[in-house]
Write a protein that holds these residues in place. Sequence first.
Motif, PDB file in Angstrom:
ATOM      1  N   SER A 190      -4.249   0.958  -0.055  1.00  0.00           N
ATOM      2  CA  SER A 190      -4.637   0.737  -1.452  1.00  0.00           C
ATOM      3  C   SER A 190      -4.551  -0.744  -1.829  1.00  0.00           C
ATOM      4  O   SER A 190      -5.280  -1.213  -2.696  1.00  0.00           O
ATOM      5  CB  SER A 190      -3.727   1.545  -2.385  1.00  0.00           C
TER       6      SER A 190
ATOM      7  N   SER B  10       0.841  -1.194   0.000  1.00  0.00           N
ATOM      8  CA  SER B  10       0.000   0.000   0.000  1.00  0.00           C
ATOM      9  C   SER B  10       0.880   1.249   0.000  1.00  0.00           C
ATOM     10  O   SER B  10       2.071   1.192   0.298  1.00  0.00           O
ATOM     11  CB  SER B  10      -0.916   0.005   1.232  1.00  0.00           C
TER      12      SER B  10
ATOM     13  N   HIS C 211      -2.535  -2.251  -3.664  1.00  0.00           N
ATOM     14  CA  HIS C 211      -2.471  -2.268  -5.132  1.00  0.00           C
ATOM     15  C   HIS C 211      -1.678  -3.459  -5.679  1.00  0.00           C
ATOM     16  O   HIS C 211      -1.915  -3.893  -6.803  1.00  0.00           O
ATOM     17  CB  HIS C 211      -1.857  -0.970  -5.648  1.00  0.00           C
TER      18      HIS C 211
ATOM     19  N   LYS D 275     -12.119   0.372  -4.641  1.00  0.00           N
ATOM     20  CA  LYS D 275     -10.883   0.537  -5.422  1.00  0.00           C
ATOM     21  C   LYS D 275     -11.154   0.625  -6.927  1.00  0.00           C
ATOM     22  O   LYS D 275     -10.220   0.587  -7.734  1.00  0.00           O
ATOM     23  CB  LYS D 275      -9.922  -0.616  -5.123  1.00  0.00           C
TER      24      LYS D 275
ATOM     25  N   ILE E 296      -9.393   2.170   1.874  1.00  0.00           N
ATOM     26  CA  ILE E 296      -9.989   2.573   0.592  1.00  0.00           C
ATOM     27  C   ILE E 296     -10.998   1.495   0.246  1.00  0.00           C
ATOM     28  O   ILE E 296     -10.646   0.443  -0.306  1.00  0.00           O
ATOM     29  CB  ILE E 296      -8.922   2.725  -0.512  1.00  0.00           C
TER      30      ILE E 296
ATOM     31  N   PHE F  18      -9.248   3.216  -8.959  1.00  0.00           N
ATOM     32  CA  PHE F  18      -7.847   2.849  -9.153  1.00  0.00           C
ATOM     33  C   PHE F  18      -7.724   1.778 -10.248  1.00  0.00           C
ATOM     34  O   PHE F  18      -6.834   1.842 -11.100  1.00  0.00           O
ATOM     35  CB  PHE F  18      -7.251   2.323  -7.848  1.00  0.00           C
TER      36      PHE F  18
END
Length: 329
Positions: free
Chosen positions: A232, A152, A234, A298, A295, A301
């Motif tokens: 996040s 993150s 990600h 998402k 978050i 994103f």
Amino acid sequence: MVHSTIKKCLVGAAVLATCAVLSTSAMAKDLRGWNIHVEDYPVSHGMEAFLAEVTEKTDGAIKGKVFHGGVLGSQPDAIEQVRLGAIDFGVFSLGPMGQVVPEANVVSLPFIFKSVPDMYRLMDGEAGAALSAGLEAKGIKALGYYDAGARSFYNSIKPINTPADVEGMKVRVMNNDLFVGMIESMGGNATPMAFAEVFQSLKTGVVDGAENNPPSYESTNHFEVAKYYSLSQHLIIPECLCMSKRTWDSLTPEQQAIVAEAGKNSTDLQRKLWQEREAASMKVVMDGGVQVNEIADKSAFQDAMKPVYDQFLNASPELADLVALFQAN
């Protein structure tokens, strides 16, 4: 005559017994396991539990040793040694595995997983089975997918809740085109640099932020100079508990069943230990005054990653179906 016959029988029995011992000895396996991590680490405990269960359930016919700390060589070298059967099993990040097994690159795509539970579900299901088939084609048998955490964003400026919040930020990333593209797709300035340089770069403002999992963020003290941690998640790149296909093929069906079950049990244990490790790290950073934000959605994103995915699939069109399988489930 009788004595002669008895003597022959006894000799014959002795020969048969000797052959039986030799046969058992020949079937016994002494496995060598590769691990990059130190002994006191969730991955390491998972591997030791795997080997202990296999040894116990095969009554010692399969035993061996886990070599921690990368003493059997670098990760790329060890992957090749597993393919050749010189190393019997190991735990490898699917990031570097992509150099050998193209299918493994799919899990390095940003936001391919929505969360860690989502990663578990996909890797334990049809999508993971498809990736495992790619590994097996290269001589590597997947026994389970370990949790290596979710990376993150953290920075010294503000919380990140939307892709627009990254705009203009200088963010350190690993030296990988996918991760550079991820930051650039959100309007940020990607800055590849060595991990050892990140703390000082955050402290002096050379970069505004970086990204990593909670234990890395905490243990490096990055949280002291970058007080905003935005979850996040990600990048969620699993690690694979793998066995050499050559070793796997040398086992009896009964032994294969034992190894497969031990692999699943080991994976369950490692995931539990990793979650505990992450929770402990999160407590440290929050006690240290870090502002942590979730978050929940998402999707913005994920939408922003379209250029990254397009570039990836243009370079590897043969992986389009696998990417779609991960995204559809």
